[in-house]
Scaffold this motif. Structure first.
Motif, PDB file in Angstrom:
ATOM      1  N   MET A 236      20.009  72.759  17.870  1.00  0.00           N
ATOM      2  CA  MET A 236      18.865  71.886  17.706  1.00  0.00           C
ATOM      3  C   MET A 236      19.166  70.525  17.928  1.00  0.00           C
ATOM      4  O   MET A 236      20.179  70.106  17.137  1.00  0.00           O
ATOM      5  N   ALA A 237      18.567  69.495  18.726  1.00  0.00           N
ATOM      6  CA  ALA A 237      18.757  68.065  18.736  1.00  0.00           C
ATOM      7  C   ALA A 237      17.648  67.401  18.731  1.00  0.00           C
ATOM      8  O   ALA A 237      16.604  68.050  18.406  1.00  0.00           O
ATOM      9  N   THR A 238      17.977  66.126  18.396  1.00  0.00           N
ATOM     10  CA  THR A 238      16.544  64.947  18.003  1.00  0.00           C
ATOM     11  C   THR A 238      16.531  64.318  19.263  1.00  0.00           C
ATOM     12  O   THR A 238      17.493  63.451  19.713  1.00  0.00           O
ATOM     13  N   ARG A 239      15.258  64.250  19.828  1.00  0.00           N
ATOM     14  CA  ARG A 239      14.828  63.360  21.126  1.00  0.00           C
ATOM     15  C   ARG A 239      14.515  62.132  20.592  1.00  0.00           C
ATOM     16  O   ARG A 239      13.426  62.189  20.036  1.00  0.00           O
ATOM     17  N   ILE A 240      14.805  60.944  21.013  1.00  0.00           N
ATOM     18  CA  ILE A 240      14.449  59.645  20.446  1.00  0.00           C
ATOM     19  C   ILE A 240      13.587  59.214  21.813  1.00  0.00           C
ATOM     20  O   ILE A 240      13.978  59.230  23.103  1.00  0.00           O
ATOM     21  N   ILE A 241      12.372  58.783  21.400  1.00  0.00           N
ATOM     22  CA  ILE A 241      11.436  58.232  22.664  1.00  0.00           C
ATOM     23  C   ILE A 241      10.886  56.865  22.172  1.00  0.00           C
ATOM     24  O   ILE A 241      10.578  56.771  20.832  1.00  0.00           O
ATOM     25  N   THR A 242      10.713  55.830  22.899  1.00  0.00           N
ATOM     26  CA  THR A 242      10.138  54.669  22.783  1.00  0.00           C
ATOM     27  C   THR A 242       9.258  54.250  23.869  1.00  0.00           C
ATOM     28  O   THR A 242       9.017  54.965  24.704  1.00  0.00           O
ATOM     29  N   ASP A 243       9.025  52.855  23.839  1.00  0.00           N
ATOM     30  CA  ASP A 243       7.912  52.582  24.924  1.00  0.00           C
ATOM     31  C   ASP A 243       8.825  51.170  25.729  1.00  0.00           C
ATOM     32  O   ASP A 243       9.862  50.892  25.167  1.00  0.00           O
ATOM     33  N   SER A 244       8.209  50.893  26.648  1.00  0.00           N
ATOM     34  CA  SER A 244       9.046  49.878  27.673  1.00  0.00           C
ATOM     35  C   SER A 244       8.951  48.337  26.979  1.00  0.00           C
ATOM     36  O   SER A 244       9.535  47.532  27.652  1.00  0.00           O
ATOM     37  N   SER A 245       8.119  48.302  25.911  1.00  0.00           N
ATOM     38  CA  SER A 245       8.649  46.848  25.314  1.00  0.00           C
ATOM     39  C   SER A 245       9.773  46.724  24.704  1.00  0.00           C
ATOM     40  O   SER A 245      10.329  45.703  24.320  1.00  0.00           O
ATOM     41  N   VAL A 246      10.504  47.659  24.671  1.00  0.00           N
ATOM     42  CA  VAL A 246      12.228  47.860  24.083  1.00  0.00           C
ATOM     43  C   VAL A 246      12.762  47.075  25.094  1.00  0.00           C
ATOM     44  O   VAL A 246      13.002  47.299  26.299  1.00  0.00           O
ATOM     45  N   ASP A 247      13.483  45.865  24.738  1.00  0.00           N
ATOM     46  CA  ASP A 247      14.349  45.018  25.473  1.00  0.00           C
ATOM     47  C   ASP A 247      15.748  45.187  25.253  1.00  0.00           C
ATOM     48  O   ASP A 247      16.435  44.958  24.289  1.00  0.00           O
ATOM     49  N   PHE A 248      16.403  46.133  25.984  1.00  0.00           N
ATOM     50  CA  PHE A 248      17.645  46.636  25.557  1.00  0.00           C
ATOM     51  C   PHE A 248      18.544  47.304  26.990  1.00  0.00           C
ATOM     52  O   PHE A 248      17.657  47.692  27.949  1.00  0.00           O
ATOM     53  N   PRO A 249      19.574  47.234  27.148  1.00  0.00           N
ATOM     54  CA  PRO A 249      20.342  47.437  28.391  1.00  0.00           C
ATOM     55  C   PRO A 249      19.736  48.824  28.735  1.00  0.00           C
ATOM     56  O   PRO A 249      20.112  49.929  28.057  1.00  0.00           O
ATOM     57  N   GLU A 250      19.397  49.276  30.083  1.00  0.00           N
ATOM     58  CA  GLU A 250      19.173  50.493  30.488  1.00  0.00           C
ATOM     59  C   GLU A 250      20.240  51.610  30.572  1.00  0.00           C
ATOM     60  O   GLU A 250      19.921  52.666  30.268  1.00  0.00           O
ATOM     61  N   GLU A 251      21.235  50.872  30.832  1.00  0.00           N
ATOM     62  CA  GLU A 251      22.390  51.798  30.861  1.00  0.00           C
ATOM     63  C   GLU A 251      22.809  52.372  29.337  1.00  0.00           C
ATOM     64  O   GLU A 251      23.203  53.574  29.024  1.00  0.00           O
ATOM     65  N   LEU A 252      22.554  51.700  28.259  1.00  0.00           N
ATOM     66  CA  LEU A 252      22.829  52.048  27.068  1.00  0.00           C
ATOM     67  C   LEU A 252      21.779  52.967  26.628  1.00  0.00           C
ATOM     68  O   LEU A 252      22.087  54.181  25.971  1.00  0.00           O
ATOM     69  N   LEU A 253      20.692  52.737  26.812  1.00  0.00           N
ATOM     70  CA  LEU A 253      19.394  53.786  26.323  1.00  0.00           C
ATOM     71  C   LEU A 253      19.675  55.158  27.313  1.00  0.00           C
ATOM     72  O   LEU A 253      19.501  56.112  26.872  1.00  0.00           O
ATOM     73  N   ASN A 254      20.070  55.034  28.527  1.00  0.00           N
ATOM     74  CA  ASN A 254      20.269  56.205  29.379  1.00  0.00           C
ATOM     75  C   ASN A 254      21.324  57.042  28.936  1.00  0.00           C
ATOM     76  O   ASN A 254      21.647  58.312  28.795  1.00  0.00           O
ATOM     77  N   GLU A 255      22.394  56.304  28.569  1.00  0.00           N
ATOM     78  CA  GLU A 255      23.684  56.952  27.966  1.00  0.00           C
ATOM     79  C   GLU A 255      23.501  57.631  26.815  1.00  0.00           C
ATOM     80  O   GLU A 255      23.972  58.857  26.391  1.00  0.00           O
ATOM     81  N   LEU A 256      22.642  57.230  25.939  1.00  0.00           N
ATOM     82  CA  LEU A 256      22.077  57.763  24.666  1.00  0.00           C
ATOM     83  C   LEU A 256      20.901  58.714  24.679  1.00  0.00           C
ATOM     84  O   LEU A 256      20.507  59.324  23.847  1.00  0.00           O
ATOM     85  N   ASN A 257      20.387  58.986  25.987  1.00  0.00           N
ATOM     86  CA  ASN A 257      19.673  60.002  26.526  1.00  0.00           C
ATOM     87  C   ASN A 257      17.965  59.403  25.650  1.00  0.00           C
ATOM     88  O   ASN A 257      17.316  60.501  25.186  1.00  0.00           O
ATOM     89  N   VAL A 258      17.879  58.265  25.464  1.00  0.00           N
ATOM     90  CA  VAL A 258      16.305  57.829  25.115  1.00  0.00           C
ATOM     91  C   VAL A 258      15.436  57.640  26.231  1.00  0.00           C
ATOM     92  O   VAL A 258      15.572  57.317  27.160  1.00  0.00           O
ATOM     93  N   THR A 259      14.261  58.328  25.825  1.00  0.00           N
ATOM     94  CA  THR A 259      13.126  58.410  26.857  1.00  0.00           C
ATOM     95  C   THR A 259      12.185  57.183  26.494  1.00  0.00           C
ATOM     96  O   THR A 259      12.083  56.976  25.537  1.00  0.00           O
ATOM     97  N   VAL A 260      11.893  56.656  27.771  1.00  0.00           N
ATOM     98  CA  VAL A 260      11.141  55.183  27.434  1.00  0.00           C
ATOM     99  C   VAL A 260       9.657  55.525  28.199  1.00  0.00           C
ATOM    100  O   VAL A 260       9.758  55.701  29.364  1.00  0.00           O
ATOM    101  N   VAL A 261       8.641  55.325  27.410  1.00  0.00           N
ATOM    102  CA  VAL A 261       7.199  55.532  28.091  1.00  0.00           C
ATOM    103  C   VAL A 261       6.828  54.197  28.379  1.00  0.00           C
ATOM    104  O   VAL A 261       6.820  53.313  27.811  1.00  0.00           O
ATOM    105  N   PRO A 262       6.481  53.890  29.777  1.00  0.00           N
ATOM    106  CA  PRO A 262       6.118  52.534  30.152  1.00  0.00           C
ATOM    107  C   PRO A 262       4.766  52.261  29.821  1.00  0.00           C
ATOM    108  O   PRO A 262       3.629  52.831  29.599  1.00  0.00           O
ATOM    109  N   LEU A 263       4.626  50.994  29.431  1.00  0.00           N
ATOM    110  CA  LEU A 263       3.536  50.026  29.247  1.00  0.00           C
ATOM    111  C   LEU A 263       2.598  49.812  30.483  1.00  0.00           C
ATOM    112  O   LEU A 263       3.513  49.621  31.442  1.00  0.00           O
TER     113      LEU A 263
END
Length: 285
Positions: free
Chosen positions: A1-28
């Protein structure tokens, strides 16, 4: 069992870091006149700043719908727990829509663990919370521990920014045009932060001159921060990377942060800040 992290596109963070950590971004959603975009999907950041320069009116943003979040929830594995860390409720209905989506999801999946957190911040402040939660998820920590840490980071993350121009806060009606014109003529810079109570924006100081403003900006990091050798600081800029890198050099000369992460402000905060804005975020204690 894993934990999926989801946020929104107001997050200003390097895309490659978010992708590497499997973060899902929901766009505004972003509206330039009659043209509607999903931030980060069909409007990238360089194109946003080009359009912002040419536009006589500021673009309008709107939150992802509950259905936008629900779609992302449904895409997760049935074995996954879900943690959503959302833009400050004081700035957007993003958090409220994520909570509605959670209720809709639980009607069909009552046994799934899902938590929605109001980050009380935006931009790189949201990024700091998401980054820590995603690292914990990657390292196999329990869902409850990740949620507890995310709440702790929410209460203790400082997001502070410095406006180089008042043009957009005048255009957006947040500052009276006459007062704003006088302040601009006097080369006044606004130093602002996300409030500790609800994440709304508040003015910390009004400083005359760029050099003095930068000095005060850097000083505030030390005023608020403790044990910085254990902390990550995120720096975001509004289309002024050289200026941001110069700020990072000064921060590193003075404070022993263990890691510095640089990113560009996206449409939400970039619209507010205008060209030349700088932002820093870090956990204070």
């Amino acid at each position: 069992m894993a934990t999926r992290i989801i946020t929104d596109s107001s997050v200003d963070f390097p895309e490659e870091l978010l992708n590497e950590l499997n973060v899902t971004v929901v766009p505004l959603n972003l509206l330039f006149g009659d043209e509607e975009y999903k931030a980060g999907v069909d409007l990238d950041t360089p194109t946003f700043y080009q359009k912002l320069k040419k536009s006589k009116e500021l673009p309008k943003s709107s939150a992802p719908s509950p259905q936008d979040f629900l779609t992302k929830f449904e895409e997760t594995s049935p074995e996954d727990d879900i943690l959503v860390v959302a833009l400050s409720e004081a700035l957007s209905s993003t958090y409220d829509n994520a909570v509605l989506a959670k209720k809709m999801f639980h009607e069909e999946h009552p046994d799934r663990n899902i938590e929605v957190i109001n980050s009380k911040t935006a931009s790189s402040g949201l990024g700091i919370i998401v980054y820590h939660a995603a690292e914990m998820a990657r390292d196999g920590h329990s869902f409850n521990d990740i949620v507890e840490q995310a709440h702790e980071y929410t209460e203790d993350t400082l997001t502070m920014f410095l406006l180089d121009t008042l043009e957009n806060v005048i255009k957006g009606g947040r500052l009276d045009r006459v007062r704003g014109t006088i302040a601009s003529a006097l080369n006044i810079k606004l130093l602002m932060k996300a409030s500790d109570d609800d994440g709304s924006l508040e003015v910390l100081d009004k400083i005359r001159g760029n050099k003095r403003a930068i000095r005060q900006f850097i000083q505030k990091i030390g005023d608020y921060g403790h044990n910085l050798e254990d902390k990550v600081i995120a720096v975001a800029h509004s289309n002024c990377e050289d200026k941001a890198r110069a700020l990072i050099d000064q921060i590193q000369e003075r404070y022993p942060f263990k890691q510095v992460i640089l990113s560009t402000m996206g449409p939400l905060i970039g619209t507010y800040a205008g060209e030349g804005g700088l932002l820093v975020s870090f956990k204070k204690n």
